[in-house]
Design a protein around this motif. Sequence first.
Motif, short mmCIF file in Angstrom:
data_model
loop_
_atom_site.label_atom_id
_atom_site.label_comp_id
_atom_site.label_asym_id
_atom_site.label_seq_id
_atom_site.Cartn_x
_atom_site.Cartn_y
_atom_site.Cartn_z
N LEU A 10 0.82 -1.19 -0.06
CA LEU A 10 -0.06 -0.15 0.01
C LEU A 10 0.63 1.35 0.11
O LEU A 10 0.49 2.43 -0.64
N ILE A 11 1.88 1.24 0.77
CA ILE A 11 3.04 2.27 0.80
C ILE A 11 3.48 2.58 -0.87
O ILE A 11 3.65 3.86 -1.16
N THR A 12 3.87 1.66 -1.33
CA THR A 12 4.47 1.56 -2.85
C THR A 12 3.33 2.02 -3.45
O THR A 12 3.97 2.80 -4.55
N VAL A 13 2.24 1.86 -3.58
CA VAL A 13 1.17 2.23 -4.56
C VAL A 13 1.04 3.77 -4.16
O VAL A 13 0.94 4.50 -5.17
N ASP A 14 1.07 4.16 -2.91
CA ASP A 14 1.01 5.64 -2.47
C ASP A 14 2.20 6.32 -2.96
O ASP A 14 1.82 7.61 -3.58
N LEU A 15 3.20 5.81 -3.00
CA LEU A 15 4.58 6.47 -3.69
C LEU A 15 4.29 6.65 -5.28
O LEU A 15 4.59 7.77 -5.65
N PHE A 16 3.69 5.45 -5.89
CA PHE A 16 3.61 5.89 -7.33
C PHE A 16 2.64 6.89 -7.61
O PHE A 16 2.38 7.23 -8.54
N SER A 17 1.53 7.09 -6.71
CA SER A 17 0.40 8.07 -7.07
C SER A 17 1.03 9.41 -7.15
O SER A 17 0.39 10.09 -7.88
N THR A 22 -8.91 11.09 -6.36
CA THR A 22 -9.84 9.92 -6.27
C THR A 22 -8.88 8.82 -5.74
O THR A 22 -9.46 7.89 -4.76
N PHE A 23 -8.01 8.31 -6.46
CA PHE A 23 -6.99 7.40 -6.09
C PHE A 23 -6.45 7.33 -4.81
O PHE A 23 -6.49 6.54 -4.04
N LYS A 24 -5.80 8.79 -4.27
CA LYS A 24 -5.53 8.94 -2.89
C LYS A 24 -6.61 8.62 -2.06
O LYS A 24 -6.28 7.87 -0.74
N MET A 25 -7.59 8.97 -2.22
CA MET A 25 -8.72 8.93 -1.14
C MET A 25 -9.24 7.24 -1.04
O MET A 25 -9.54 6.50 0.06
N THR A 26 -9.17 6.66 -2.11
CA THR A 26 -9.30 5.32 -2.31
C THR A 26 -8.27 4.41 -1.31
O THR A 26 -8.45 3.63 -0.70
N LEU A 27 -7.15 4.93 -1.66
CA LEU A 27 -6.14 4.34 -0.85
C LEU A 27 -6.02 4.63 0.41
O LEU A 27 -5.65 3.60 1.18
N ILE A 28 -6.29 5.81 0.95
CA ILE A 28 -6.72 5.84 2.45
C ILE A 28 -7.69 5.00 3.00
O ILE A 28 -7.45 4.54 4.06
N LEU A 29 -8.82 4.92 2.29
CA LEU A 29 -9.85 4.07 2.60
C LEU A 29 -9.38 2.65 2.71
O LEU A 29 -9.76 1.86 3.91
N TYR A 55 -6.56 1.32 3.39
CA TYR A 55 -5.56 1.39 4.34
C TYR A 55 -6.08 1.34 5.59
O TYR A 55 -5.98 0.43 6.63
N THR A 56 -7.41 1.96 5.71
CA THR A 56 -8.03 2.09 6.85
C THR A 56 -8.70 0.73 7.25
O THR A 56 -8.79 0.09 8.09
N VAL A 57 -9.41 0.07 6.31
CA VAL A 57 -10.08 -1.21 6.29
C VAL A 57 -9.28 -2.26 6.70
O VAL A 57 -9.45 -3.18 7.40
N PHE A 58 -8.08 -1.94 6.14
CA PHE A 58 -6.72 -3.22 6.49
C PHE A 58 -6.47 -2.79 7.73
O PHE A 58 -6.35 -4.16 8.40
N LEU A 59 -6.28 -1.99 8.36
CA LEU A 59 -5.98 -1.79 9.53
C LEU A 59 -6.96 -2.13 10.64
O LEU A 59 -7.03 -2.84 11.83
N LEU A 60 -8.59 -2.02 10.28
CA LEU A 60 -9.56 -2.42 11.13
C LEU A 60 -9.65 -4.05 11.04
O LEU A 60 -9.78 -4.67 12.14
N ILE A 61 -9.28 -4.77 9.95
CA ILE A 61 -9.16 -6.15 9.57
C ILE A 61 -7.79 -6.85 10.53
O ILE A 61 -7.98 -7.61 11.43
N MET A 62 -6.92 -6.14 10.50
CA MET A 62 -5.65 -6.63 11.13
C MET A 62 -5.80 -6.19 12.80
O MET A 62 -4.74 -6.51 13.44
N ASN A 63 -6.62 -5.46 13.10
CA ASN A 63 -6.75 -4.93 14.60
C ASN A 63 -6.61 -6.22 15.60
O ASN A 63 -5.96 -6.06 16.68
#
Length: 196
Positions: free
Chosen positions: A154-161, A173-180, A182-190
């Motif tokens: 996710l960080i690599t994709v963010d850097l390529f953005s 739009t791409f940045k907002m989707t990426l943040i969303l 990452y947030t869902v990923f962190l909720l799953i990994m909680n």
Amino acid sequence: CGAERVSLARTLLWVPDILINEFMDENKSPEAPYVYVDHTGHVYDDKPVRAITSCNLNIYYFPFDVQNCSFTFGSYLHFATDVTVSQGTSAKDILQESRDVIQTTGEWELVNIQANHFLLQIQNKDYEEIVYYLVLRRRPTVYIVNLLIPSCFLITVDLFSFLLPPQSVDRSTFKMTLILGYTVFLLIMNDLLPVT
């Protein structure tokens, strides 16, 4: 009669109050009804113990952390003149036997066991204790696959953005989707992350 070892009912003998100081819960292991007495007078108490203890966790290097937990065995009621607490087997032998018996398929791996004998003086009375130090290492494979690799992706994709043109509508739009994402990923990994 040639008998070297005799089993006797636990209720027929006095058994000392050897406790683990770090206990956090009541011992719910089954009671062993017998103790063994050998021809020299030594009493062997093979009582099983299910230990739920506290251990200070240092998770600074998570998931590559190594923890040091201690088990302190001693008597609360009897002085050193009444009850001698000694190590029956060396820490090296205990470590080898533990590695042979324990099947560690879980999160932790037993690395080392060390033991120290202490004589505590409280109000001119001596108490004996043996402290076993268990060194445990976390197995990081689950965390690398489920946490670190997706985070790096996710960080690599963010850097390529940042290569997208700034005036492009797709970039925001791409940045907002990426943040969303990452947030869902962190909720799953909680549930996978340790409690800090």
